[in-house]
Scaffold this motif. Structure first.
Motif, short mmCIF file in Angstrom:
data_model
loop_
_atom_site.label_atom_id
_atom_site.label_comp_id
_atom_site.label_asym_id
_atom_site.label_seq_id
_atom_site.Cartn_x
_atom_site.Cartn_y
_atom_site.Cartn_z
N SER A 203 45.29 30.97 35.23
CA SER A 203 45.32 31.66 36.53
C SER A 203 44.26 31.08 37.46
CB SER A 203 45.08 33.16 36.32
OG SER A 203 46.08 33.72 35.50
N LEU A 204 44.15 29.76 37.47
CA LEU A 204 43.15 29.10 38.31
C LEU A 204 43.66 28.96 39.75
CD1 LEU A 204 42.07 26.20 35.91
CD2 LEU A 204 41.12 28.51 36.08
N LYS A 205 42.76 29.18 40.70
CA LYS A 205 43.05 28.96 42.10
C LYS A 205 42.29 27.76 42.65
CE LYS A 205 44.16 33.79 43.17
NZ LYS A 205 43.85 34.96 44.03
N LYS A 206 41.31 27.29 41.89
CA LYS A 206 40.49 26.16 42.30
C LYS A 206 40.47 25.10 41.21
CE LYS A 206 37.35 29.15 44.94
NZ LYS A 206 35.94 29.59 45.10
N MET A 207 40.17 23.88 41.59
CA MET A 207 39.97 22.83 40.60
C MET A 207 38.74 23.18 39.77
SD MET A 207 42.40 20.55 40.96
CE MET A 207 41.85 18.98 40.31
N PRO A 208 38.80 23.04 38.45
CA PRO A 208 37.66 23.42 37.61
C PRO A 208 36.44 22.56 37.86
CG PRO A 208 39.36 22.28 36.33
CD PRO A 208 39.94 22.56 37.68
N LEU A 209 35.28 23.16 37.66
CA LEU A 209 34.01 22.50 37.92
C LEU A 209 33.60 21.62 36.75
CD1 LEU A 209 32.09 25.61 39.33
CD2 LEU A 209 33.13 23.76 40.66
N SER A 210 32.91 20.53 37.06
CA SER A 210 32.21 19.71 36.08
C SER A 210 33.07 19.31 34.88
CB SER A 210 30.95 20.44 35.59
OG SER A 210 30.09 20.73 36.66
N PHE A 219 45.25 18.06 32.55
CA PHE A 219 46.49 18.80 32.77
C PHE A 219 46.18 20.17 33.37
CE2 PHE A 219 47.92 16.47 28.68
CZ PHE A 219 48.14 15.30 29.40
N LEU A 220 46.66 20.39 34.60
CA LEU A 220 46.41 21.63 35.33
C LEU A 220 47.70 22.24 35.86
CD1 LEU A 220 43.25 20.38 37.23
CD2 LEU A 220 43.27 22.24 35.58
N ASP A 221 48.81 21.94 35.25
CA ASP A 221 50.10 22.47 35.68
C ASP A 221 50.12 24.00 35.65
OD1 ASP A 221 51.95 19.77 34.94
OD2 ASP A 221 50.28 20.15 33.62
N ASN A 222 51.01 24.58 36.45
CA ASN A 222 51.29 26.02 36.40
C ASN A 222 50.04 26.87 36.59
OD1 ASN A 222 53.56 24.69 34.49
ND2 ASN A 222 54.36 26.56 35.42
N ASN A 223 49.26 26.55 37.60
CA ASN A 223 48.18 27.42 38.05
C ASN A 223 48.49 27.81 39.50
OD1 ASN A 223 45.83 27.76 36.00
ND2 ASN A 223 46.42 25.62 35.77
N SER A 224 47.49 28.17 40.26
CA SER A 224 47.70 28.52 41.68
C SER A 224 46.73 27.75 42.55
CB SER A 224 47.53 30.03 41.88
OG SER A 224 48.47 30.75 41.13
N ILE A 225 46.49 26.49 42.22
CA ILE A 225 45.51 25.66 42.92
C ILE A 225 46.04 25.26 44.29
CG2 ILE A 225 44.27 23.45 42.83
CD1 ILE A 225 44.35 23.74 39.74
N VAL A 227 43.68 23.68 46.79
CA VAL A 227 42.84 22.68 47.45
C VAL A 227 42.25 21.71 46.43
CG1 VAL A 227 40.73 22.34 48.83
CG2 VAL A 227 42.25 24.27 49.32
N ILE A 228 42.24 20.43 46.79
CA ILE A 228 41.51 19.41 46.03
C ILE A 228 40.21 19.13 46.79
CG2 ILE A 228 41.54 17.09 45.05
CD1 ILE A 228 43.71 18.85 43.91
N ILE A 254 44.79 18.68 50.64
CA ILE A 254 44.47 17.40 50.01
C ILE A 254 43.68 16.54 50.99
CG2 ILE A 254 45.44 15.30 48.99
CD1 ILE A 254 47.91 16.94 48.23
N PRO A 255 42.46 16.11 50.61
CA PRO A 255 41.68 15.23 51.49
C PRO A 255 42.44 13.93 51.79
CG PRO A 255 40.35 16.03 49.66
CD PRO A 255 41.77 16.41 49.36
N ALA A 256 42.03 13.25 52.84
CA ALA A 256 42.74 12.05 53.32
C ALA A 256 43.00 11.04 52.21
CB ALA A 256 41.96 11.41 54.46
N ASN A 257 42.01 10.83 51.35
CA ASN A 257 42.16 9.88 50.26
C ASN A 257 41.93 10.56 48.91
OD1 ASN A 257 42.68 7.09 51.37
ND2 ASN A 257 40.89 7.68 52.60
N GLY A 258 42.37 11.81 48.84
CA GLY A 258 42.13 12.60 47.64
C GLY A 258 42.67 11.98 46.37
N PHE A 259 43.87 11.37 46.46
CA PHE A 259 44.49 10.76 45.29
C PHE A 259 44.47 9.23 45.34
CE2 PHE A 259 46.83 14.92 45.48
CZ PHE A 259 46.24 15.46 44.35
#
Length: 352
Positions: A203-210, A219-225, A227-228, A254-259
């Motif tokens: 049930s993550l809404k944010k990218m995990p820290l550290s 693998f972060l599929d099927n969450n509610s993220i 923003v990168i 997604i930032p301009a060069n996020g990926f």
């Protein structure tokens, strides 16, 4: 670099796939004296194959308790039972255990006797999937290389539970009940050799820290993220496989060069809310963008190198390495734009 990464991932795959012979067939042709030798300590509820004397098969037996484990056992199979507790007593002599499979039981945190796992000094693989755990069990043996906790009820990760697990290469926490608050900046501290981290279906809404710096597969599929964060992947410079399918990512998130990350070879962004293809790196080989809201594709705009410059370098120059592109489930109408094929000369499959 690509060869080195694939070699590491192949090793991880081989570790994950343990080959086991059909030991029951081998038994039919064995001398009864040999059978007696290898089964003298075998719990009556279990099967001790003489051709594999370090293994103990107690799976699918309807067990509610763990039987005494003989000292010679390295591989212990207890999956698909009704076990609720992990007491210390059955493991007193099991000082050589390398592998324990306790998947599909009814184990709770309160049912794990304090210190029972950490005393297994040689344990490498611990499987506790499909149980009733509410937090990551602790303490864990420092020797551990794989920890699989998928499909439990885990919502808490005790502070410092991973701090001494320097040998851990795989951590699977997918399909639990983790919120963003469960993943603090020091949660994964100590996992210096982690290669695969699976936190999908939480049930993550944010990218995990550290995230550990050596992580190759995230693998972060099927969450509610949604923003990168800017420069998020600079902290995990070796990430190669990234899965973010079934989230809530939009163009603004997604930032301009996020990926645009040279280490990423396989990027999966299916089932999000993107209306355009984000900038990618020339090293990317597989891109999944199906089931978004993309209406059109401009090969000149998404090409990671200048098409004119690419012409100058020729086939053996700085040609983008994209081989697989999936765009079905969007609003794109065929045919595939010619400039896509001009840019991505190594494309072997386009799904549209």
């Amino acid at each position: 670099m690509t060869l080195k990464v694939y070699t590491s991932l192949l090793l991880l795959f081989l570790v994950n796939s343990v080959w086991t012979r059909t030991v029951r067939q081998v038994y039919d042709g064995l001398d009864p004296d040999h059978w007696s030798h290898y089964t003298s300590e075998c719990p009556q509820e279990c099967f001790c194959p003489p051709s594999f004397p370090n293994a103990l098969y107690c799976d699918n037996k309807g067990l509610k308790e763990i039987p005494p484990i003989p000292a010679r056992i390295w591989y212990l199979y207890l999956q698909n039972n009704q076990i609720e507790t992990l007491p210390e007593k059955p493991f007193v002599n099991a000082t050589h255990l390398r592998w324990i499979n306790l998947n599909k039981n009814k184990i709770t945190n309160s049912g794990i006797e304090s210190g029972v796992l950490s005393k297994l000094k040689r344990l490498l693989y611990l499987f506790l999937e499909d149980n009733e755990l509410e937090e990551v069990p602790a303490p864990l043996p420092v020797s551990l290389e794989q920890l699989r906790l998928a499909r439990n009820k885990i919502s808490r990760i005790p502070e410092g539970v991973f701090s001494h697990l320097e040998n851990l290469t795989m951590l699977d926490l997918h399909q639990n009940s983790l919120l963003d608050s469960a993943l603090q900046s020091d949660t994964f501290q100590g996992l210096n050799n982690l290669m695969q981290l699976n936190i999908a279906k939480n049930s993550l809404k944010k990218m995990p820290l550290s995230i550990p710096a050596n992580t190759l597969q995230l693998f972060l599929d099927n969450n509610s993220i949604e923003v990168i964060p800017e420069n998020y992947f600079s902290a995990i410079p070796k990430v190669t496989f990234l899965r973010l399918n079934y989230n809530k990512l939009s163009d603004d998130g997604i930032p301009a060069n996020g990926f645009n990350v040279s280490s990423i070879l396989d990027l999966q962004l299916s089932h999000n809310q993107l209306t355009k293809i984000p900038p990618i790196n020339a090293h990317l080989e597989h891109l999944h963008l199906d089931h978004n809201k993309i209406k059109s594709v401009n090969g000149t705009q998404i090409c990671p190198v200048s098409i004119a410059l690419e012409e100058d370098y020729g086939y053996y120059g700085n040609v983008p390495r994209l081989r697989y592109l999936r765009l079905d489930g969007n609003e794109i109408q065929p045919p595939i734009p010619l400039d896509i094929m001009i840019c991505f000369r190594l494309l072997q499959a386009v799904v549209i």
